[in-house]
Scaffold this motif. Structure first.
Motif, PDB file in Angstrom:
ATOM      1  N   ARG A  53     -12.923   2.295  -1.035  1.00 16.63           N
ATOM      2  CA  ARG A  53     -13.875   2.270  -2.141  1.00 16.63           C
ATOM      3  C   ARG A  53     -12.589   2.169  -3.210  1.00 16.63           C
ATOM      4  O   ARG A  53     -11.829   2.844  -3.507  1.00 16.63           O
ATOM      5  N   GLY A  54     -13.332   1.612  -4.418  1.00 13.93           N
ATOM      6  CA  GLY A  54     -12.593   1.649  -5.722  1.00 13.93           C
ATOM      7  C   GLY A  54     -13.030   2.849  -6.459  1.00 13.93           C
ATOM      8  O   GLY A  54     -12.498   3.084  -7.558  1.00 13.93           O
TER       9      GLY A  54
ATOM     10  N   GLY B 135      -5.683  -1.791  -6.878  1.00 15.58           N
ATOM     11  CA  GLY B 135      -5.505  -0.650  -7.743  1.00 15.58           C
ATOM     12  C   GLY B 135      -5.696   0.753  -6.858  1.00 15.58           C
ATOM     13  O   GLY B 135      -5.633   0.464  -5.556  1.00 15.58           O
ATOM     14  N   LYS B 136      -6.181   1.573  -7.526  1.00 19.96           N
ATOM     15  CA  LYS B 136      -6.291   2.963  -6.699  1.00 19.96           C
ATOM     16  C   LYS B 136      -7.576   2.793  -5.902  1.00 19.96           C
ATOM     17  O   LYS B 136      -8.565   2.433  -6.187  1.00 19.96           O
ATOM     18  N   ARG B 137      -7.366   3.385  -4.507  1.00 18.87           N
ATOM     19  CA  ARG B 137      -8.459   3.110  -3.445  1.00 18.87           C
ATOM     20  C   ARG B 137      -8.786   4.358  -2.824  1.00 18.87           C
ATOM     21  O   ARG B 137      -7.768   5.279  -2.461  1.00 18.87           O
TER      22      ARG B 137
ATOM     23  N   GLY C 233      -7.993  10.412   1.908  1.00 20.64           N
ATOM     24  CA  GLY C 233      -7.015  10.533   0.709  1.00 20.64           C
ATOM     25  C   GLY C 233      -7.155   9.320  -0.124  1.00 20.64           C
ATOM     26  O   GLY C 233      -8.387   8.550   0.008  1.00 20.64           O
ATOM     27  N   THR C 234      -6.229   8.998  -0.799  1.00 17.95           N
ATOM     28  CA  THR C 234      -6.017   7.874  -1.859  1.00 17.95           C
ATOM     29  C   THR C 234      -4.894   6.991  -1.708  1.00 17.95           C
ATOM     30  O   THR C 234      -3.906   7.791  -1.193  1.00 17.95           O
ATOM     31  N   MET C 235      -5.091   5.786  -1.960  1.00 20.24           N
ATOM     32  CA  MET C 235      -3.676   5.166  -1.776  1.00 20.24           C
ATOM     33  C   MET C 235      -3.575   3.759  -2.838  1.00 20.24           C
ATOM     34  O   MET C 235      -4.768   3.724  -3.653  1.00 20.24           O
TER      35      MET C 235
ATOM     36  N   LEU D  77       0.727  -1.297  -0.044  1.00 22.42           N
ATOM     37  CA  LEU D  77       0.182   0.137   0.007  1.00 22.42           C
ATOM     38  C   LEU D  77       0.640   1.232   0.054  1.00 22.42           C
ATOM     39  O   LEU D  77       1.668   1.278   0.741  1.00 22.42           O
ATOM     40  N   SER D  78       0.497   2.208  -0.856  1.00 22.16           N
ATOM     41  CA  SER D  78       0.997   3.650  -0.911  1.00 22.16           C
ATOM     42  C   SER D  78       0.361   4.780  -1.171  1.00 22.16           C
ATOM     43  O   SER D  78      -0.337   4.621  -1.990  1.00 22.16           O
TER      44      SER D  78
END
Length: 216
Positions: A69-70, A90-92, A82-84, A9-10
């Protein structure tokens, strides 16, 4: 059952939480946050990840519910942490779950029906993994919860109040571990909400109250 992926996770969840906490009225900066543990609820539709983190910072213990959430949740930009990038999914988009209707329904269901945390199954493993925080609602409702229509939560004085239409929920952002450690909920039920979610983790003498139904 909540499916957990072995993933990178980033940024990490703790990094997102550490950036978010200082922006909240119920947080007092006192040392770097450290995760004590976490518990999950299931989304029946399988679309939203619901995970609540119990975090220590200095002498205080905080509760931070997150939803993953996707896609963006419409009308919830105020609650976006934020997003990770998730190496598998993929992007969450990561939200303070108190502003996510899927979490609100899951929390109400747990409190009213006596539900426990979701069982954890790591992708690729056959045996469920034990949750680091265990929870259980005190209610005995048999069946579905009343119709809910969550509105914007209001935070202050260590709690967040969620007006969910047919009921109001209180989420304890600051967990009073010292008070609950000295009181057995079975021996002194009058000190605790009638309908509540209680949690336990390593090092506690007795369960602590994490959330409850507000009685007017």
């Amino acid at each position: 059952m909540a499916i957990i992926h072995k993933a990178t996770l980033s940024p990490t969840k703790l990094e997102l939480i550490a950036d978010y906490l200082p922006t909240q009225p119920w947080f007092i900066q006192d040392g770097e946050p450290e995760v004590i543990g976490a518990y999950r609820f299931d989304d029946p539709a399988g679309e939203v990840g619901i995970e609540t983190h119990v975090v220590a910072a200095g002498e205080r213990v905080y509760q931070i519910p997150l939803s993953y959430r996707g896609h963006e949740l419409g009308g919830a930009s105020e609650w976006l942490i934020g997003t990770m990038e998730h190496s598998v999914l993929g992007k969450r988009w990561v939200y303070d779950a108190c502003g996510d209707p899927v979490y609100v329904k899951a929390l109400a269901t747990a409190i009213l029906t006596g539900q426990k945390e979701a069982a954890l199954l790591v992708d690729g493993e056959t045996e469920p993994r034990r949750s680091t925080v265990t929870v259980k609602g005190s209610g005995t409702l048999d069946g579905g919860v009343p119709g809910l229509s969550a509105s914007a939560p209001v935070s202050g004085s260590g709690v967040t109040i969620i007006d969910a239409g047919s009921l109001r929920l209180k989420v304890n952002r600051v967990v009073d571990v010292a008070a609950d450690a000295a009181v057995n909920t079975a021996a002194a039920p009058e000190l605790h909400a009638e309908l509540a979610l209680h949690g336990s983790w390593a090092g506690l003498d007795n369960p602590v109250e994490l959330a409850s139904v507000v009685r007017d």
